[in-house]
Design an enzyme around this catalytic site. Structure first.
Site, PDB file in Angstrom:
ATOM      1  N   HIS A  22       9.311   7.649 -11.634  1.00 55.07           N
ATOM      2  CA  HIS A  22       9.687   8.432 -10.457  1.00 55.07           C
ATOM      3  C   HIS A  22       8.458   9.083  -9.833  1.00 55.07           C
ATOM      4  CE1 HIS A  22      11.177  12.300  -8.616  1.00 55.07           C
ATOM      5  NE2 HIS A  22      11.763  11.360  -7.900  1.00 55.07           N
ATOM      6  N   ASP A  30      -1.807  -5.728   4.086  1.00 56.35           N
ATOM      7  CA  ASP A  30      -2.142  -6.980   4.761  1.00 56.35           C
ATOM      8  C   ASP A  30      -3.339  -7.670   4.105  1.00 56.35           C
ATOM      9  OD1 ASP A  30      -4.609  -5.904   5.906  1.00 56.35           O
ATOM     10  OD2 ASP A  30      -3.414  -4.999   7.499  1.00 56.35           O
ATOM     11  N   ARG A 113      -5.554   6.296   9.154  1.00 55.74           N
ATOM     12  CA  ARG A 113      -6.168   5.283   8.294  1.00 55.74           C
ATOM     13  C   ARG A 113      -6.864   5.854   7.059  1.00 55.74           C
ATOM     14  NH1 ARG A 113     -11.057   2.059  10.636  1.00 55.74           N
ATOM     15  NH2 ARG A 113     -12.184   1.966   8.695  1.00 55.74           N
ATOM     16  N   TYR A 135      -3.184  -3.266  10.554  1.00 56.92           N
ATOM     17  CA  TYR A 135      -2.393  -2.052  10.316  1.00 56.92           C
ATOM     18  C   TYR A 135      -1.034  -2.361   9.694  1.00 56.92           C
ATOM     19  CZ  TYR A 135      -5.944   0.100  13.236  1.00 56.92           C
ATOM     20  OH  TYR A 135      -7.142   0.528  13.754  1.00 56.92           O
ATOM     21  N   ASN A 137       0.292  -2.077   6.636  1.00 56.21           N
ATOM     22  CA  ASN A 137       0.097  -1.498   5.308  1.00 56.21           C
ATOM     23  C   ASN A 137       1.139  -0.412   5.072  1.00 56.21           C
ATOM     24  OD1 ASN A 137      -2.472  -2.948   4.935  1.00 56.21           O
ATOM     25  ND2 ASN A 137      -3.159  -1.618   6.583  1.00 56.21           N
TER      26      ASN A 137
END
Length: 151
Positions: A22, A30, A113, A135, A137
């Site tokens: 947990h 990518d 990012r 992008y 991800n």
């Protein structure tokens, strides 16, 4: 092969998902993501022929999201776009997560990012796909499976 298990889920990936507890996070990224640099010491599972949406669908078929305790889904914000912008691919992955959402509670967030990279450093594992869209991800935090009603 196992009955009822998505064939994208390799034995290595299933093992990693089962080991996680947990609050642990898995990152699905990518093809251009710096997985080896940021994943120093953590499992990196490569799915070179699989797109991001397909990989996320497979992971989410067995992975309980950490809802409602925390915001369990994060994705890399697309640079130089207005606040709230979602690429079509980001929207499609969020749609995969929506059945797990609790109404009126946010369950996903866009992360700048370099802040996303910092979260990756604390993740349990990285799944690198063959996705070519920049992008693309996502980070998913694991929730709890229980047959006991919440208090």
């Amino acid at each position: 092969m196992l009955k009822g298990i998505d064939p994208v889920l390799s034995p290595e990936l299933l093992k990693v998902l089962a080991e996680m507890g947990h609050g642990d996070a898995i990152v699905v990224v990518d093809a251009n993501f710096t997985a080896t640099t940021l994943g120093h010491g953590k499992p990196i599972i490569r799915l070179p022929g699989i797109g991001l949406q397909r990989a996320c669908a497979a992971v989410l078929s067995v992975f309980p999201l950490g809802i409602p305790i925390e915001i369990p889904v994060a994705f890399m914000k697309v640079a130089q776009r207005p606040e709230g912008y979602l690429s079509p691919l980001q929207r499609s992955v969020i749609e995969l997560c929506t059945p797990h959402a609790v109404s009126n509670e946010p369950f996903y967030e866009a992360v700048e990012r370099f802040a996303f990279y910092e979260r990756v450093r604390h993740a349990y594992a990285i799944v690198q796909t063959g996705e070519m869209q920049p992008y693309a991800n996502f980070l998913f935090k694991k929730g709890v499976i229980s047959d006991v009603p919440a208090l």
